[in-house]
Motif scaffolding. Structure first.
Motif, PDB file in Angstrom:
ATOM      1  N   ALA A  68       5.716  28.673  61.218  1.00  0.00           N
ATOM      2  CA  ALA A  68       7.223  29.070  61.348  1.00  0.00           C
ATOM      3  C   ALA A  68       7.405  30.429  60.986  1.00  0.00           C
ATOM      4  CB  ALA A  68       8.052  28.108  60.513  1.00  0.00           C
ATOM      5  N   ARG A  88      15.126  29.196  57.748  1.00  0.00           N
ATOM      6  CA  ARG A  88      13.836  28.731  58.204  1.00  0.00           C
ATOM      7  C   ARG A  88      13.940  28.690  59.814  1.00  0.00           C
ATOM      8  NH1 ARG A  88       9.132  26.944  56.576  1.00  0.00           N
ATOM      9  NH2 ARG A  88       7.988  25.374  58.013  1.00  0.00           N
ATOM     10  N   GLU A  90      12.193  26.972  62.891  1.00  0.00           N
ATOM     11  CA  GLU A  90      11.284  26.062  63.049  1.00  0.00           C
ATOM     12  C   GLU A  90      10.722  26.217  64.380  1.00  0.00           C
ATOM     13  OE1 GLU A  90      10.571  23.651  61.035  1.00  0.00           O
ATOM     14  OE2 GLU A  90      12.125  23.925  59.435  1.00  0.00           O
TER      15      GLU A  90
END
Length: 187
Positions: A68, A88, A90
């Motif tokens: 990621a 984040r 993904e």
């Protein structure tokens, strides 16, 4: 001195000026830095009467690994309030994509919070140079990201500044944590 007449005049002047202890020193070239400093000082004097519009300072960084990516964004208001965000990503990514994703996130955050005047600090020379137009973007994937960024800028007053990595530690740390395999949240 190529002509005898000019040499003779210089000798007469040397005899006349010898009584006053005046010495001739040839003029040296003005260095470019001196001219730049003069222009900078002169320009600042003109701008003293102009009121500075308050601006936000926004720091960003991207990080990637095999699984990621992550983006770190730090917003600092004109009153020195700090907002730290980590995002984040993904999907597997490479570093420049993570950097562009961080830039897109901060522009979205700016638009959402109605920030119109900002200085965006980024430690990626290639990203800041492409956005400022001093580097040409040749990679098709990067062009798509650059187009997204320019589309989000619109009427915002933004200055992009490339900074050393050491001055971007907080955003860098947030991006690395966001891209980590596991994020451990304390109870």
């Amino acid at each position: 001195m190529s002509s005898p007449e000019a040499t003779g005049r210089m000798a007469l002047w040397a005899v006349e000026l010898n009584d006053f202890d005046i010495q001739y020193r040839p003029r040296t070239a003005i260095k470019g830095q001196v001219v730049a400093v003069f222009i900078a000082e002169f320009t600042q004097m003109d701008a003293q009467g102009v009121e500075e519009i308050p601006h936000w300072n926004i720091y960003t960084d991207g990080s990637s690994n095999k699984q990621a990516g992550g983006a770190g964004v730090v917003l600092i208001s004109p009153e020195e309030d700090r907002i730290e965000c980590m995002i984040r990503l993904e999907f597997p990514t490479i570093n420049y994509k993570a950097e562009y994703e961080a830039l897109i996130v901060r522009l979205d955050l700016a638009r959402t919070t109605r920030i119109e005047n900002m200085i965006i600090h980024c430690d990626s020379q290639i990203i800041t140079s492409q956005v400022n137009g001093s580097y040409e973007c040749k990679n098709e994937r990067m062009k798509k990201y650059l187009d997204k960024v320019k589309g989000r800028i619109g009427s915002l007053q933004i200055k992009f500044v490339q900074i050393p990595r050491e001055k971007n530690e907080c955003a860098n740390r947030l991006a690395k944590v966001a891209s980590a395999e596991r994020i451990v949240v304390p109870n």
